[in-house]
Design an enzyme around this catalytic site. Sequence first.
Site, PDB file in Angstrom:
ATOM      1  N   LYS A  64      -8.806 -11.215 -10.231  1.00 17.86           N
ATOM      2  CA  LYS A  64      -9.994 -11.283  -9.953  1.00 17.86           C
ATOM      3  C   LYS A  64     -10.540 -10.066  -9.834  1.00 17.86           C
ATOM      4  O   LYS A  64     -10.471  -9.077 -10.204  1.00 17.86           O
ATOM      5  CB  LYS A  64      -9.586 -10.388  -8.124  1.00 17.86           C
ATOM      6  CG  LYS A  64      -9.831 -11.174  -7.018  1.00 17.86           C
ATOM      7  CD  LYS A  64      -8.546 -10.831  -5.695  1.00 17.86           C
ATOM      8  CE  LYS A  64      -9.533 -10.783  -4.549  1.00 17.86           C
ATOM      9  NZ  LYS A  64      -9.124 -10.671  -3.419  1.00 17.86           N
TER      10      LYS A  64
ATOM     11  N   LYS B 148       1.129  -1.414   0.021  1.00 21.25           N
ATOM     12  CA  LYS B 148      -0.435   0.165   0.094  1.00 21.25           C
ATOM     13  C   LYS B 148       0.800   1.465  -0.234  1.00 21.25           C
ATOM     14  O   LYS B 148       0.345   2.765  -0.650  1.00 21.25           O
ATOM     15  CB  LYS B 148      -0.731  -0.071   1.087  1.00 21.25           C
ATOM     16  CG  LYS B 148      -2.680  -1.094   0.941  1.00 21.25           C
ATOM     17  CD  LYS B 148      -3.165  -0.692   2.185  1.00 21.25           C
ATOM     18  CE  LYS B 148      -4.246  -0.695   1.746  1.00 21.25           C
ATOM     19  NZ  LYS B 148      -5.605  -1.375   2.655  1.00 21.25           N
TER      20      LYS B 148
ATOM     21  N   LYS C 160     -13.805  -3.381  -7.293  1.00 25.05           N
ATOM     22  CA  LYS C 160     -14.539  -2.474  -7.732  1.00 25.05           C
ATOM     23  C   LYS C 160     -13.451  -1.938  -8.399  1.00 25.05           C
ATOM     24  O   LYS C 160     -13.954  -0.756  -9.031  1.00 25.05           O
ATOM     25  CB  LYS C 160     -15.327  -2.129  -6.774  1.00 25.05           C
ATOM     26  CG  LYS C 160     -14.173  -1.908  -5.864  1.00 25.05           C
ATOM     27  CD  LYS C 160     -14.550  -1.476  -4.123  1.00 25.05           C
ATOM     28  CE  LYS C 160     -13.300  -1.106  -2.789  1.00 25.05           C
ATOM     29  NZ  LYS C 160     -12.245  -0.631  -2.858  1.00 25.05           N
TER      30      LYS C 160
END
Length: 350
Positions: A212, A119, A215
């Site tokens: 995968k 991240k 969103k």
Amino acid sequence: MVLPAHAYSGRVFSGMQPSGNLTLGNYLGAMVNWVRMQDDYECIYCVVDMHAITMWQDPATLKASTREVAAAYIACGIDPTKSILFNQSQVAEHAQLGWIFNCVARLGWLDRMTQFKDKAGKEKERASVGLYDYPVLMAADILLYRATHVPVGDDQKQHLELARDIAAKFNNDFKAEIAAAGHSSGIFFPQPEPVITGPATRVMSLRDGTKKMSKSDASDMSRINLTDDADTIATKIRKAKTDPEALPSEVAGLSTRPEADNLVGIFAALSGKTKDAVLSEFGGATFSTFKPALADLCVAKLAPIGDAMRRLVADPAEMDRILANGAERARRLATPIYRETKDIVGFVGG
Ligand code: TRP
């Protein structure tokens, strides 16, 4: 219906980030499991808004997403009168126990966390301190309730191991005080067990069976959103990428066909059957037969969820009442555990 605590075999805690736009992947990968666990465990489900702000969040969007995610879980079958559903920032003890755990966890442990590295990316110096400390707060979330079972995705396994390490070190650092407080087992914080949601429920993109469902994918056609209406769901299934072959009659025949495998997997998960059972029904059929059946199934299962979500988010005051009520019940469980923790650590006062 509220079952007495002794009717359960353990306590479940899990958290979800308040990010909007939940997909079929979230539904089959996590939510179905959380809903099912309500039958066997006392469940605490938390919208982790404090974790969310470890990355920049627009305040108005954060509020809306918190209500939307809670609404999605209710729409999927979380019963907020049976399970506890609330947002993390309403129960101050999460942050307070998090501070104590900051002083238990070691820098070296956090340095090993791969999610922080992913991240923070190349600009580690510019990441928030909170992002680095994220797993410690997660340990506090779980242990504040002495939860025994934690349903998480694969990506959270390492964080859960850290929570186990923190529990073990706390129990060891304060061995004498824990024994003096009457815990003859020596265990103040239990070791929470991960309940990993299996790879069978991994939902892949409708445009690329090797990626995968996400969103954040640029193409909306790659995913089914829980808020999609019946027509949109049916169109997306109809246009999903496939190969020209008919379906095999055994699972082995799917191994080199990721898109076919994904659609069969979705059918199996939504119908509660195994892939073998689906293939014994559809083996030899072409996608022009299979896709309409899958579209019907998706619409039957998901359209009512979308409708319920829309109804719930249309009444933010009611969502806030549900979350406040959950927070109240969470606090009743957390307060005595945190109070005892403070005493063990050596803080004066109640
Ligand atoms: N880190 C989890 C995720 O991103 C969310 C989370 C926060 C969580 N606290 C938790 C999950 C406690 C399980 C238990 O998915």
